[in-house]
Design a protein around this motif. Structure first.
Motif, PDB file in Angstrom:
ATOM      1  N   TRP A  57       0.837  -1.211   0.000  1.00 22.56           N
ATOM      2  CA  TRP A  57       0.000   0.000   0.000  1.00 22.56           C
ATOM      3  C   TRP A  57       0.865   1.252   0.000  1.00 22.56           C
ATOM      4  CZ3 TRP A  57      -0.885   3.444   4.319  1.00 22.56           C
ATOM      5  CH2 TRP A  57      -1.879   4.404   4.077  1.00 22.56           C
ATOM      6  N   LEU A  58       1.965   1.211   0.740  1.00 19.30           N
ATOM      7  CA  LEU A  58       2.877   2.353   0.808  1.00 19.30           C
ATOM      8  C   LEU A  58       3.752   2.477  -0.433  1.00 19.30           C
ATOM      9  CD1 LEU A  58       3.964   2.015   4.541  1.00 19.30           C
ATOM     10  CD2 LEU A  58       2.740   3.964   3.555  1.00 19.30           C
ATOM     11  N   GLY A  59       3.772   1.428  -1.253  1.00 18.93           N
ATOM     12  CA  GLY A  59       4.586   1.464  -2.456  1.00 18.93           C
ATOM     13  C   GLY A  59       6.008   0.994  -2.248  1.00 18.93           C
ATOM     14  N   PHE A  60       6.285   0.332  -1.125  1.00 17.25           N
ATOM     15  CA  PHE A  60       7.623  -0.187  -0.862  1.00 17.25           C
ATOM     16  C   PHE A  60       7.792  -1.548  -1.523  1.00 17.25           C
ATOM     17  CE2 PHE A  60       7.460   2.273   3.380  1.00 17.25           C
ATOM     18  CZ  PHE A  60       7.881   3.434   2.744  1.00 17.25           C
ATOM     19  N   ALA A  61       8.995  -1.841  -1.917  1.00 16.68           N
ATOM     20  CA  ALA A  61       9.289  -3.139  -2.521  1.00 16.68           C
ATOM     21  C   ALA A  61       9.168  -4.245  -1.482  1.00 16.68           C
ATOM     22  CB  ALA A  61      10.699  -3.131  -3.112  1.00 16.68           C
ATOM     23  N   PRO A  62       8.773  -5.443  -1.894  1.00 18.08           N
ATOM     24  CA  PRO A  62       8.696  -6.567  -0.953  1.00 18.08           C
ATOM     25  C   PRO A  62      10.074  -6.888  -0.376  1.00 18.08           C
ATOM     26  CG  PRO A  62       7.544  -7.081  -3.004  1.00 18.08           C
ATOM     27  CD  PRO A  62       8.328  -5.820  -3.252  1.00 18.08           C
ATOM     28  N   TRP A  63      10.080  -7.413   0.842  1.00 18.19           N
ATOM     29  CA  TRP A  63      11.341  -7.837   1.438  1.00 18.19           C
ATOM     30  C   TRP A  63      11.913  -9.011   0.654  1.00 18.19           C
ATOM     31  CZ3 TRP A  63       8.543  -7.811   6.747  1.00 18.19           C
ATOM     32  CH2 TRP A  63       8.647  -6.535   7.311  1.00 18.19           C
ATOM     33  N   ARG A  64      13.212  -8.977   0.422  1.00 20.94           N
ATOM     34  CA  ARG A  64      13.866 -10.109  -0.240  1.00 20.94           C
ATOM     35  C   ARG A  64      13.990 -11.291   0.706  1.00 20.94           C
ATOM     36  NH1 ARG A  64      18.854  -7.240  -3.633  1.00 20.94           N
ATOM     37  NH2 ARG A  64      17.519  -5.901  -4.938  1.00 20.94           N
ATOM     38  N   ALA A  65      14.115 -10.977   1.980  1.00 21.58           N
ATOM     39  CA  ALA A  65      14.187 -12.020   3.008  1.00 21.58           C
ATOM     40  C   ALA A  65      13.676 -11.418   4.306  1.00 21.58           C
ATOM     41  CB  ALA A  65      15.623 -12.527   3.174  1.00 21.58           C
ATOM     42  N   ALA A  66      13.224 -12.261   5.200  1.00 20.96           N
ATOM     43  CA  ALA A  66      12.683 -11.770   6.472  1.00 20.96           C
ATOM     44  C   ALA A  66      13.177 -12.649   7.611  1.00 20.96           C
ATOM     45  CB  ALA A  66      11.153 -11.755   6.438  1.00 20.96           C
ATOM     46  N   VAL A  67      13.488 -12.016   8.717  1.00 19.94           N
ATOM     47  CA  VAL A  67      13.934 -12.719   9.918  1.00 19.94           C
ATOM     48  C   VAL A  67      12.857 -12.561  10.984  1.00 19.94           C
ATOM     49  CG1 VAL A  67      15.679 -12.826  11.723  1.00 19.94           C
ATOM     50  CG2 VAL A  67      16.357 -12.275   9.374  1.00 19.94           C
ATOM     51  N   THR A  68      12.436 -13.653  11.584  1.00 24.41           N
ATOM     52  CA  THR A  68      11.415 -13.616  12.632  1.00 24.41           C
ATOM     53  C   THR A  68      12.080 -13.467  13.987  1.00 24.41           C
ATOM     54  OG1 THR A  68       9.907 -15.009  11.347  1.00 24.41           O
ATOM     55  CG2 THR A  68       9.518 -14.859  13.711  1.00 24.41           C
ATOM     56  N   LEU A  69      11.691 -12.459  14.736  1.00 26.58           N
ATOM     57  CA  LEU A  69      12.255 -12.247  16.061  1.00 26.58           C
ATOM     58  C   LEU A  69      11.771 -13.342  17.010  1.00 26.58           C
ATOM     59  CD1 LEU A  69      11.963  -8.394  16.728  1.00 26.58           C
ATOM     60  CD2 LEU A  69      13.924  -9.687  15.914  1.00 26.58           C
ATOM     61  N   PRO A  70      12.667 -13.915  17.796  1.00 25.05           N
ATOM     62  CA  PRO A  70      12.236 -14.924  18.774  1.00 25.05           C
ATOM     63  C   PRO A  70      11.365 -14.298  19.861  1.00 25.05           C
ATOM     64  CG  PRO A  70      14.546 -14.333  19.087  1.00 25.05           C
ATOM     65  CD  PRO A  70      14.115 -13.678  17.814  1.00 25.05           C
ATOM     66  N   GLY A  71      10.557 -15.118  20.493  1.00 29.07           N
ATOM     67  CA  GLY A  71       9.626 -14.625  21.498  1.00 29.07           C
ATOM     68  C   GLY A  71      10.305 -13.885  22.636  1.00 29.07           C
ATOM     69  N   TRP A  72      11.469 -14.372  23.089  1.00 26.98           N
ATOM     70  CA  TRP A  72      12.134 -13.723  24.218  1.00 26.98           C
ATOM     71  C   TRP A  72      12.582 -12.314  23.858  1.00 26.98           C
ATOM     72  CZ3 TRP A  72      17.050 -11.889  23.704  1.00 26.98           C
ATOM     73  CH2 TRP A  72      17.831 -12.411  22.657  1.00 26.98           C
ATOM     74  N   LEU A  73      12.963 -12.107  22.583  1.00 25.33           N
ATOM     75  CA  LEU A  73      13.401 -10.780  22.168  1.00 25.33           C
ATOM     76  C   LEU A  73      12.199  -9.833  22.040  1.00 25.33           C
ATOM     77  CD1 LEU A  73      15.712  -8.976  21.408  1.00 25.33           C
ATOM     78  CD2 LEU A  73      15.598  -9.842  19.063  1.00 25.33           C
ATOM     79  N   VAL A  74      11.056 -10.377  21.611  1.00 29.55           N
ATOM     80  CA  VAL A  74       9.842  -9.566  21.550  1.00 29.55           C
ATOM     81  C   VAL A  74       9.442  -9.118  22.950  1.00 29.55           C
ATOM     82  CG1 VAL A  74       7.387  -9.574  20.953  1.00 29.55           C
ATOM     83  CG2 VAL A  74       9.035 -10.692  19.446  1.00 29.55           C
ATOM     84  N   ARG A  75       9.506 -10.042  23.905  1.00 23.33           N
ATOM     85  CA  ARG A  75       9.163  -9.690  25.294  1.00 23.33           C
ATOM     86  C   ARG A  75      10.145  -8.678  25.859  1.00 23.33           C
ATOM     87  NH1 ARG A  75       8.110 -15.258  25.156  1.00 23.33           N
ATOM     88  NH2 ARG A  75      10.189 -15.730  25.986  1.00 23.33           N
ATOM     89  N   LEU A  76      11.427  -8.825  25.534  1.00 21.14           N
ATOM     90  CA  LEU A  76      12.438  -7.873  26.001  1.00 21.14           C
ATOM     91  C   LEU A  76      12.174  -6.492  25.423  1.00 21.14           C
ATOM     92  CD1 LEU A  76      15.058  -7.433  27.585  1.00 21.14           C
ATOM     93  CD2 LEU A  76      16.323  -8.056  25.518  1.00 21.14           C
ATOM     94  N   THR A  77      11.769  -6.454  24.150  1.00 17.62           N
ATOM     95  CA  THR A  77      11.429  -5.181  23.514  1.00 17.62           C
ATOM     96  C   THR A  77      10.258  -4.526  24.233  1.00 17.62           C
ATOM     97  OG1 THR A  77      12.194  -5.993  21.358  1.00 17.62           O
ATOM     98  CG2 THR A  77      10.703  -4.096  21.360  1.00 17.62           C
ATOM     99  N   GLY A  78       9.270  -5.337  24.608  1.00 14.49           N
ATOM    100  CA  GLY A  78       8.123  -4.799  25.341  1.00 14.49           C
ATOM    101  C   GLY A  78       8.523  -4.208  26.678  1.00 14.49           C
ATOM    102  N   ARG A  79       9.412  -4.878  27.371  1.00 15.47           N
ATOM    103  CA  ARG A  79       9.864  -4.344  28.668  1.00 15.47           C
ATOM    104  C   ARG A  79      10.653  -3.042  28.482  1.00 15.47           C
ATOM    105  NH1 ARG A  79      11.069 -10.008  29.579  1.00 15.47           N
ATOM    106  NH2 ARG A  79       9.466 -10.927  30.921  1.00 15.47           N
TER     107      ARG A  79
END
Length: 262
Positions: A57-79
């Motif tokens: 929608w924004l007109g950005f090119a698709p990611w060539r590759a994507a990395v999924t953040l592990p759950g512990w890092l998502v929780r750390l980001t929240g804290r």
């Protein structure tokens, strides 16, 4: 390379215009009193697909590759976002928001439609009816660059002030070697170091961040003006101590502009 968060979570959406239309319909008596229903489009998307749709929608090119953040890092980001909340920053990545997202965002529009409510548009229809603008693209990029700009300013001014105080003897010599009296040079160096540290700390607090940016610009101008009068030769120094102040002023001005609330 992109970064994915909770890619498998299922999410349903609703257009803001549909919410407004539902409020008007209810206010005009088109919905029976006491009705309890979900306002949502019927289609469901994985969070990964939703972010891909928003990029298109924004007109950005698709990611060539994507990395999924592990759950512990998502929780750390929240804290980390929770901690920033104590400094006044309204981050969308707080623990409560991430926990709610992890459970999925879903509803059943059947009750709303059975009550006579107008159907909500799908995500594709919502995006089609609201074309992205240049401002949307700028916001998408600057929203992520703003924290980086604030962190850079805080680090630069804190380190500058601390080094100036630790090496105050050498800093004082820069002035005294050019004819400045020691009685003026010493308080100037110490005062400048303390001001640098104060501004580096103030920019981390939402309430004072914009004022701190303006203070950085003013103090930088003072340094350049005073330095030009007392040590004009430093403009030609190979290390560029004066020239390097200019990008810092530009960054402070940019951050100050982005911190203006509506």
């Amino acid at each position: 390379i992109g970064v994915r968060v909770l890619p498998a979570v299922r999410v349903q959406t609703v257009a803001l215009d549909d919410v407004a239309a539902a409020v008007v319909q209810a206010a005009e008596g088109g919905i029976a009193g006491g009705t309890c229903a979900d306002l949502t489009a019927p289609d469901s998307h994985s969070f990964a697909d939703l972010t891909d749709d928003m990029r298109r929608w924004l007109g950005f090119a698709p990611w060539r590759a994507a990395v999924t953040l592990p759950g512990w890092l998502v929780r750390l980001t929240g804290r980390g976002a929770d901690a920033l909340g104590w400094l006044g920053w309204r981050s969308p990545l707080r623990s409560t928001a991430l926990s709610a997202l992890a459970r999925g965002i879903h509803g059943d529009p059947a009750a709303w439609q059975a009550a006579g409510g107008l159907p909500c548009r799908s995500l594709a229809e919502s995006l089609r009816d609201m074309p992205a603008t240049l401002q949307d693209r700028w916001f998408a990029r600057l929203y992520l660059l703003l924290p980086l700009g604030i962190a850079t300013l805080a680090l630069f001014w804190l380190v500058s002030g601390i080094i100036g105080l630790i090496q105050s003897t050498d800093a004082t010599a820069v002035l005294t070697d050019r004819g400045v009296s020691r009685s003026l040079a010493v308080p100037s160096v110490i005062g400048g170091g303390l001001l640098d540290i104060a501004l580096g700390l103030a920019v981390l607090v939402r309430r004072s961040a914009r004022t701190a940016c303006l203070g950085m610009i003013a103090l930088s101008l003072g340094y350049l003006l005073g330095g030009t009068v007392l040590a004009a030769d430093l403009w030609a120094d190979p290390m560029g101590p004066f020239v390097k102040v200019l990008p810092g002023m530009a960054l402070a001005a940019l951050v100050a502009a982005l911190l203006v609330d509506r």
